[in-house]
Structure formats: C-alpha cells, structure tokens
Design an enzyme around this catalytic site. Structure first.
Site, PDB file in Angstrom:
ATOM      1  N   HIS A 180      -3.389   1.056  -8.674  1.00 12.96           N
ATOM      2  CA  HIS A 180      -2.601   1.791  -7.618  1.00 12.96           C
ATOM      3  C   HIS A 180      -1.370   0.981  -7.182  1.00 12.96           C
ATOM      4  O   HIS A 180      -0.366   1.232  -6.560  1.00 12.96           O
ATOM      5  CB  HIS A 180      -3.499   1.620  -6.404  1.00 12.96           C
ATOM      6  N   HIS A 242      -2.984  -5.447 -12.554  1.00 10.94           N
ATOM      7  CA  HIS A 242      -1.602  -5.212 -11.706  1.00 10.94           C
ATOM      8  C   HIS A 242      -0.721  -5.999 -12.020  1.00 10.94           C
ATOM      9  O   HIS A 242       0.637  -5.455 -12.268  1.00 10.94           O
ATOM     10  CB  HIS A 242      -2.265  -5.756 -10.271  1.00 10.94           C
TER      11      HIS A 242
END
Ligand code: NAP
Length: 488
Positions: A180, A242
């Site tokens: 995300h 990430h």
C-alpha cells in the site's frame, strides 16, 4: 455521487473478497470500495462478494459491515443514501476454503463472463488452496485478476512457493501484489517530481547526493498481532517490502515509458544492485532493537516481552536500522539508511535526500550541518519540502535554513484518495504499475534473507530501547560514524 464509469473491457465486475469478515476487509477494503463508489470509480455493474466461514445470510453480513466497517469511513465523506447504495452491491457467500463444494456456491453467485477480481485477504498459507479450488470450480478465466496481500512469504523459498502456486492458474499480468506504500499520493508524486522535471535529474546522483534516509516509524506496539508478529519481526514485516519499495522509487533510473513493466524493470535493477551483506557487514551496518517499557502518547506502555502472546525470551526485533549501498554508477558510495520500528516517539514516515554541502565554505558564519535536503513526508501528513540556505535580513551575511514547501494541498484542491482506494481502482482498471512483479518480490527476499540468517549465525540479540523513543543508541551511532544524523 458521480456517474459510474464502466471498466475498459465493458464486463460486469465481480469483486470477490476472501477474508471478507476480517480486520483488513472491515477497516480498509470496504471503506476504500465505498469511497470509490462515492466518487463514481466503480462500474455500475459492480458486485462485491465477501466470503467467510460464518454461517451468515446477507442481512447478517450487512449488519456486521454496519457495525464493523462504517466507522472507518471519514465522517465528511459519509452519507446515508450512498451508503445504502453501496450496501446493495454487497453479497455474502459462506465458504471454507478447505471445502471444495463451497466453491460451487461461489460459482453460482459470480456471474458468468464477469470480470472477476479475487482479493485474497487471508493468511498466505491459504493462497495455494484458494487458487487451486477457484480454478477447479471454473472461476479463473483469462480476464480474472487476483490481488495478494502481504506477507508474501517469510523468505525466498516460501515466496517462490506462493508465486508458483498462484502462477499455476494466473498469468503474471493477472497478479496484483499489493504494497500500500506504492498507493500513496506522495510516493507516486516522487516519480513525477523526478521524471516530470529536468532540474532535479542532473543532481540526483553521487556525488551531489551525500545520503538518503528512509524512515517508517510507528507509534503503536504489536497489539493484538503479537502471535503473528513474533514469528516475523520488523525486517520481514516492514523493511523487506515497504522500505525497499520506497528505496526503489528514489533510486530507479528513468523508465522508458509509464508502462507497468518498464517501471518495474527499473525497480528490479535497483533491487538487484543492492549490495549483498557479508557477516562483517551485518555486524557493522545493521541494528536490531526491541522496545521495553516506556511512555508512548503520554501513556505508560508495556515492553514487547510483556505483551500478550510474546514468549518471555523472544529475540524478535521490533526495530531495525541499516546502512546499505546500491552498486551502480549513479549511487556509488552513497549510503542509504533505512529504519523502521514500533513504539517509536511518533508515527512518522519520510524519505530524506541529503545533498552534498558546497565544496568551499564561503560564508564564515554558516550554521553547521547539511545545507540542502529534500524531505518527502508520507505519514502522518503527506508533504514535500526542500530545505535551502538563505540570507538572514539585515547587515552582514548571516545564513539561515529555510524551507520551500511544495504546498500540494493548496495547489490541488482535489480530494486525495487513500492508498487502498487508489490501488483498488488500479486493479479494477487493470493498471499494474504500482504493484510488485514476481521478480521484484523475489529479488527483495534474495537480498533480505542473508541478513536475517546472518543475525541467527551471529547470535545477535536485539538492543533494548524504551517505548516512545527513536530506537536504540546503536542506530544513532550507525549514522554518526559517517558524519550523518537521522532527521526526525
Ligand atoms: P483476520 O482478521 O484474521 O482475517 C482473516 C480472514 O481469513 C478471516 O476473515 C477468516 O474468515 C479468513 N479465513 C481463515 N481461514 C479461513 C478458511 N479456512 N476459509 C475461509 N476463510 C478463512 O486477518 P486480517 O487482519 O484481515 O488480515 C488478512 C491478511 O492481510 C493477512 O495475511 C494479514 O497479514 C494481511 N494484512 C493485514 C493488514 C491489516 O491491517 N489487518 C494489513 C496488511 C496486510 P472467517 O474467520 O470469517 O471464516
């Protein structure tokens, strides 16, 4: 509500969520789909089919969504009429992924010839069985897409196993591996900033850039995820995915086009150019930490070892910092400092690009430290700032640091969608650019595995740090010895 637009292939959309009763579905996926619906980004033909093992009928499921999901929609975006319209899109199918006949039930609900998107919001251990059974039930055709949630494995072999299992039934172009962070407006904007302007590019390299820092700091502890987290740690949970993805966007060469594979080819090159750690590098250039009792958000909080479901002798790291290098012409000798942790002083994610100081100190009263920094803030607010030196008004030539703030909020009055909303729309529209390709994921694990294994070989214990701090002292020393410091 805006008028809904059809998807490019004109097919009705069936969004099928595995783990449709779960935390992620309630907190993120359904609110993101509501927002997409509100703004006319879901086709009018959309149907959202949630699956779970609970013996619910549709009414009971809708009541569950009312109770558990609605409150995660920003109040200003909520309206009853749109919500009612959204709920009309929802179906519920009771399905245990271990039971083949349950997939027959799903096949009855999903429309023949629909554009199917399977969102696998379950533990990855279930991905193989879900994909096998979907295929056996005749639900996977050439149009189908599958979205895979993290964690995508816990090491390279397990990542390969997942990729092989999913790849048996879905072509790579049908697979959306979600991270995300790649859905954040500011991260996508970094690509525009770098490649949509010509002023930064000549500077964007060694020796003009002296270091890059990437921090993802969380204020929260492990909370209810302790059972999962203790077998994982900060390296696998955050850094391998990430932080490396952010590093790729900072370090990649200009792609030849915005085509998904052109962008992902460049990210892959970065991952493959990351210097491999030897045991000596691991001992010198990595720091593991574990939070102890402290004060977080004005509240006394327990240490990691006191958290429920954490073994009292756990050596799992809740913090990791490291120095790494990208062995290319562009980045030769430029240290990249990566840091992530739980129970840090505050929630803050940022990328800091430090430029080299002027080669000759012309101004005698220049303040020490770094003259120019580009700071890209991702959390809690998204912002881009350039720190430069300016003359203080008055006689003399006193310098002072000032910040040029690229005020995107004022420049663009439009709403900024949340990452999950933006990425879900990308899936619906078949845009793969902001999703990880198989070879990227495997290259990231190939780099991370020797570090994780090296910690075991070295018998490294995590350094304690008090909850509410910025991590162990060793993390500050890591930068200090190069003449750098973390920018908080
Ligand atoms: P969760 O609340 O535990 O939900 C998992 C779901 O899996 C449950 O709804 C459960 O359904 C379903 N499930 C388990 N066994 C099943 C079976 N045999 N048949 C059918 N369904 C089954 O977990 P979550 O927090 O939503 O996370 C889901 C995945 O996303 C995990 O891999 C997690 O690591 C990842 N993730 C989560 C977050 C987050 O913020 N939560 C963020 C990033 C990634 P029932 O119990 O209803 O049957």
């Amino acid at each position: 509500m805006n008028p809904s637009t059809e998807i490019e292939n004109g097919l009705p959309l069936d969004m099928i969520i595995f783990g449709g009763m779960g935390d992620l579905a309630m907190r993120k996926l359904l609110p993101a789909l509501y927002m997409a619906f509100l703004h006319g980004n879901l086709p009018a033909t959309t149907r959202i089919v949630s699956t779970g093992r609970q013996d619910f009928d549709r009414e009971a499921y809708l009541a569950h969504v009312e109770e558990n999901s609605r409150s995660f929609i920003t109040q200003s975006a909520f309206n009853d009429k749109t919500w009612d319209g959204f709920l009309k899109l929802l179906e519920y199918v009771r399905l245990d992924v271990q039971a083949a006949p349950d997939f027959g039930g799903l096949a009855q609900v999903s429309r023949p010839g629909a554009q199917r998107v399977f969102y696998l919001s379950t533990a990855p251990a279930l991905f193989t069985i879900i994909c096998d059974k979907l295929a056996a039930a005749g639900l996977v055709d050439g149009n189908a897409r599958v979205v895979l949630e993290k964690p995508l494995g816990h090491d390279l072999p397990s990542a390969i196993e997942i990729n092989e299992a999913v790849g048996k039934h879905f072509a790579e172009s049908q697979i959306y591996r979600i991270d995300h962070y790649l859905g954040k407006e500011t991260v996508q904007n970094l690509m525009v900033l770098r490649f949509g302007n010509s002023i930064l590019e000549p500077l964007w390299r060694a020796p003009n850039i002296s270091s890059v820092q990437i921090t993802v700091a969380e204020e929260l502890g492990v909370g209810s995820r302790a059972g999962f987290y203790d077998g994982t740690g900060a390296m696998r949970d955050m850094l391998q995915n990430h932080l490396l993805q952010l590093l790729c966007i900072v370090a990649m060469e200009p792609p030849t086009s915005l085509n998904a594979d052109a962008v992902r080819d460049e990210k892959l090159k970065v991952l493959r150019s990351l210097r491999r750690f030897t045991l000596a590098d691991i001992a010198r250039d990595t720091v593991r930490g574990q939070y102890t009792h402290g004060v977080s958000g004005n509240q006394e909080v327990e240490g990691y070892l006191e958290e429920r479901n954490v073994p009292e002798d756990s050596k799992t790291e809740t913090f990791v910092a490291l120095r790494t290098y990208i062995d290319t012409w562009r980045w030769s000798k430029v240290p990249f400092y990566l840091r992530t942790g739980k129970r840090m002083q505050r929630r803050s994610s940022k990328i800091v690009v430090e430029f080299a100081n002027p080669p000759f100190p012309l101004f005698p009263d220049a303040p020490g430290g770094v003259a120019n920094r580009l700071v890209i803030e991702l959390q809690p607010e998204e912002a881009i700032k350039l720190q430069i030196m300016a003359k203080q008004p008055g006689s003399g030539m006193q310098m002072q640091q000032v910040t040029l703030n690229l005020d995107l909020q004022s420049a663009f009055q439009q709403r900024r969608a949340e990452a999950y909303e933006r990425l879900l729309i990308d899936v619906v529209r078949g845009r793969l650019t902001h999703f990880m390709r198989r070879d990227e994921l495997e290259a990231a694990w190939a780099w991370a595995d020797p570090i994780i294994n090296g910690w075991t070989t070295l018998g490294e214990k995590p350094h304690p740090y008090p909850a509410g701090s910025w991590g162990p002292a060793e993390s500050f020393a890591l930068l200090a010895r190069d003449g750098h410091a973390w920018v908080e």
